[in-house]
Design a protein around this motif. Structure first.
Motif, PDB file in Angstrom:
ATOM      1  N   PRO A  81       0.765  -1.257   0.000  1.00  0.00           N
ATOM      2  CA  PRO A  81       0.000   0.000   0.000  1.00  0.00           C
ATOM      3  C   PRO A  81       0.794   1.305   0.000  1.00  0.00           C
ATOM      4  CG  PRO A  81      -1.152  -1.600   1.320  1.00  0.00           C
ATOM      5  CD  PRO A  81       0.143  -2.259   0.918  1.00  0.00           C
ATOM      6  N   PRO A  82       2.015   1.384   0.575  1.00  0.00           N
ATOM      7  CA  PRO A  82       2.720   2.668   0.522  1.00  0.00           C
ATOM      8  C   PRO A  82       2.987   3.198  -0.888  1.00  0.00           C
ATOM      9  CG  PRO A  82       3.666   1.326   2.244  1.00  0.00           C
ATOM     10  CD  PRO A  82       2.682   0.454   1.520  1.00  0.00           C
ATOM     11  N   ILE A  83       3.018   2.354  -1.915  1.00  0.00           N
ATOM     12  CA  ILE A  83       3.235   2.843  -3.273  1.00  0.00           C
ATOM     13  C   ILE A  83       2.096   3.776  -3.694  1.00  0.00           C
ATOM     14  CG2 ILE A  83       2.061   0.932  -4.417  1.00  0.00           C
ATOM     15  CD1 ILE A  83       5.261   2.702  -5.653  1.00  0.00           C
ATOM     16  N   ILE A  84       0.966   3.674  -3.017  1.00  0.00           N
ATOM     17  CA  ILE A  84      -0.168   4.563  -3.260  1.00  0.00           C
ATOM     18  C   ILE A  84      -0.258   5.631  -2.166  1.00  0.00           C
ATOM     19  CG2 ILE A  84      -2.684   4.676  -3.458  1.00  0.00           C
ATOM     20  CD1 ILE A  84      -2.550   1.763  -4.496  1.00  0.00           C
ATOM     21  N   LEU A  85      -0.100   5.215  -0.921  1.00  0.00           N
ATOM     22  CA  LEU A  85      -0.312   6.116   0.202  1.00  0.00           C
ATOM     23  C   LEU A  85       0.736   7.215   0.306  1.00  0.00           C
ATOM     24  CD1 LEU A  85      -1.331   3.374   2.776  1.00  0.00           C
ATOM     25  CD2 LEU A  85      -2.808   5.247   1.987  1.00  0.00           C
ATOM     26  N   VAL A  86       2.003   6.870   0.108  1.00  0.00           N
ATOM     27  CA  VAL A  86       3.071   7.866   0.251  1.00  0.00           C
ATOM     28  C   VAL A  86       2.926   8.996  -0.779  1.00  0.00           C
ATOM     29  CG1 VAL A  86       5.565   8.235   0.119  1.00  0.00           C
ATOM     30  CG2 VAL A  86       4.658   6.284   1.391  1.00  0.00           C
ATOM     31  N   PRO A  87       2.715   8.685  -2.070  1.00  0.00           N
ATOM     32  CA  PRO A  87       2.492   9.775  -3.032  1.00  0.00           C
ATOM     33  C   PRO A  87       1.249  10.609  -2.715  1.00  0.00           C
ATOM     34  CG  PRO A  87       3.067   7.754  -4.175  1.00  0.00           C
ATOM     35  CD  PRO A  87       2.833   7.386  -2.753  1.00  0.00           C
ATOM     36  N   LEU A  88       0.170   9.956  -2.278  1.00  0.00           N
ATOM     37  CA  LEU A  88      -1.027  10.701  -1.934  1.00  0.00           C
ATOM     38  C   LEU A  88      -0.774  11.679  -0.795  1.00  0.00           C
ATOM     39  CD1 LEU A  88      -3.849   7.986  -2.129  1.00  0.00           C
ATOM     40  CD2 LEU A  88      -3.559   9.974  -3.634  1.00  0.00           C
ATOM     41  N   ALA A  89       0.098  11.295   0.121  1.00  0.00           N
ATOM     42  CA  ALA A  89       0.429  12.165   1.252  1.00  0.00           C
ATOM     43  C   ALA A  89       1.416  13.260   0.861  1.00  0.00           C
ATOM     44  CB  ALA A  89       0.995  11.333   2.397  1.00  0.00           C
ATOM     45  N   GLY A  90       1.886  13.241  -0.385  1.00  0.00           N
ATOM     46  CA  GLY A  90       2.740  14.311  -0.870  1.00  0.00           C
ATOM     47  C   GLY A  90       4.210  14.150  -0.603  1.00  0.00           C
ATOM     48  N   THR A  91       4.660  12.937  -0.247  1.00  0.00           N
ATOM     49  CA  THR A  91       6.070  12.747   0.088  1.00  0.00           C
ATOM     50  C   THR A  91       6.838  11.949  -0.956  1.00  0.00           C
ATOM     51  OG1 THR A  91       5.408  10.889   1.496  1.00  0.00           O
ATOM     52  CG2 THR A  91       5.748  13.014   2.572  1.00  0.00           C
TER      53      THR A  91
ATOM     54  N   GLY B 229       1.171   8.979   7.003  1.00  0.00           N
ATOM     55  CA  GLY B 229       0.167   8.875   5.955  1.00  0.00           C
ATOM     56  C   GLY B 229       0.248   7.592   5.167  1.00  0.00           C
ATOM     57  N   SER B 230       1.169   6.704   5.537  1.00  0.00           N
ATOM     58  CA  SER B 230       1.323   5.458   4.807  1.00  0.00           C
ATOM     59  C   SER B 230       0.718   4.302   5.596  1.00  0.00           C
ATOM     60  CB  SER B 230       2.802   5.211   4.491  1.00  0.00           C
ATOM     61  OG  SER B 230       2.946   4.173   3.557  1.00  0.00           O
TER      62      SER B 230
END
Length: 342
Positions: free
Chosen positions: A113-123, A177-178
């Protein structure tokens, strides 16, 4: 009231409990893959760099090293799969390096999931659409750990302490956010806490998070059940308060109650898979699809999978890509509600 997330879409029944349900496909569906014929058109000519975008000891690292070992032991590939750790930014450092190696068929990385969550959180400036999906392999669950001699006997004890003292911290091996953060905020808000009341401390991987737990720098750690299983059992220095599975797991986790058993209506699945460089040749994608499908059928894999508490959840490259698109839509809504999208 609960909300349940599925790979097909989002059904909202409330704003507190959140779950992510993976579609687990039967291994019988692996037979007759269309990519098998294509896979014969290309084979690796040198060692494959298999990247875990974090320090040793976390879920990505466990997946990379387990799959590499099984592939080698079962004689499934002529070339070696070299496990490489590239930590930093919750995965963002590794993704930036991989994004600059477009078309390289000899580089793979573990994803979740971080491959989606980290970009969404702007990092991270890179997200799943910048890479080539290869295959989804398994699903895992979140688990909350404390020191073995901790006063907290269950999750409700921990959350009551956090309610009284918001400065108490919970560590995780993924960025703010991840995955670990979202999982912990989800179970805490389902137990009645405010999202802002979760003092989450991000570390560069599950191993570093565990080190800080044992050093007393955080009250608890949220991590993957699979990666935690090797650290639990008789004589362990840590103890599990709960697992996000819909029902109890086996092995060393058999005595660990689910969140739901503790009156917290929340589940969270952690899918894991493999991606490649941008614009990877179709022949290479087909080769790897077939390789991982074969791996899942081996005795060596099934033994390792059961020991780690993983569940097979195979998807082809095309299916995995569609799944990732759906996940982005679902997680976007979660992060917006929690005020974590920048």
């Amino acid at each position: 009231m609960t909300r349940k997330f599925t790979a097909k879409g989002l059904t909202a029944k409330g704003l507190t409990a959140k779950g992510l349900t993976a579609i687990v496909l039967p291994l019988a569906a692996l037979t007759g893959l269309a990519g098998t014929a294509q896979a014969q058109d290309w084979t690796p000519t040198r060692s494959i760099e298999f990247i875990a975008p974090a320090n040793p000891g976390g879920g990505w690292d466990t997946l990379v090293r387990t799959t590499s070992r099984v592939i080698q032991q079962e004689g499934l590939a002529d070339q070696n799969f070299a496990a490489i750790n590239v930590p930093g930014g919750g995965g963002a450092v590794a993704w930036a390096q991989i994004a600059n190696d477009s078309g390289n068929p000899h580089k793979l990385f573990a994803t979740s999931p971080p491959i989606i969550l980290v970009p969404l959180a702007g990092t991270s400036r890179y997200d799943h659409t910048d890479f080539t999906p290869i295959a989804r392999l398994i699903t895992d669950y979140s688990i909350v750990l404390v020191q073995a001699d901790s006063d907290y006997q269950d999750l409700n004890d921990l959350f009551e302490a956090m309610r009284e003292n918001p400065s108490l911290s919970v560590g995780g091996g993924s960025a703010p956010g991840s995955m670990d953060h979202i999982s912990m905020v989800g179970v805490a808000t389902s137990a009645g806490l405010e999202a802002s009341g979760v003092n989450y401390i991000a570390f560069s991987g599950g191993g570093e998070a565990m080190t800080n737990l044992m050093g007393g720098h955080v009250e608890a750690v949220v991590t993957g059940a699979g990666e935690a299983s090797g650290q639990l059992g008789e004589g362990s220095d840590v103890r599990a308060l709960g697992v996000s599975a819909p029902e109890r797991m086996g092995g060393v986790l058999a005595d660990t109650p689910t969140y739901q058993e503790q009156g917290i209506d929340y589940t969270f699945d952690i899918w894991r898979g493999v991606m490649g460089t941008p614009d990877m040749p179709a022949e290479a994608v087909a080769y790897y699809e077939d390789l991982f499908a074969q791996m899942l059928e081996t005795d060596g894999w099934q033994e390792a999978r059961d020991q780690l508490g993983w569940i097979d959840a195979y998807q082809t490259s095309e299916e995995f890509g569609a799944f990732l698109d759906a996940q982005k839509e679902e997680f976007s809504e979660v992060l917006t509600e929690l005020g974590l999208i920048r």
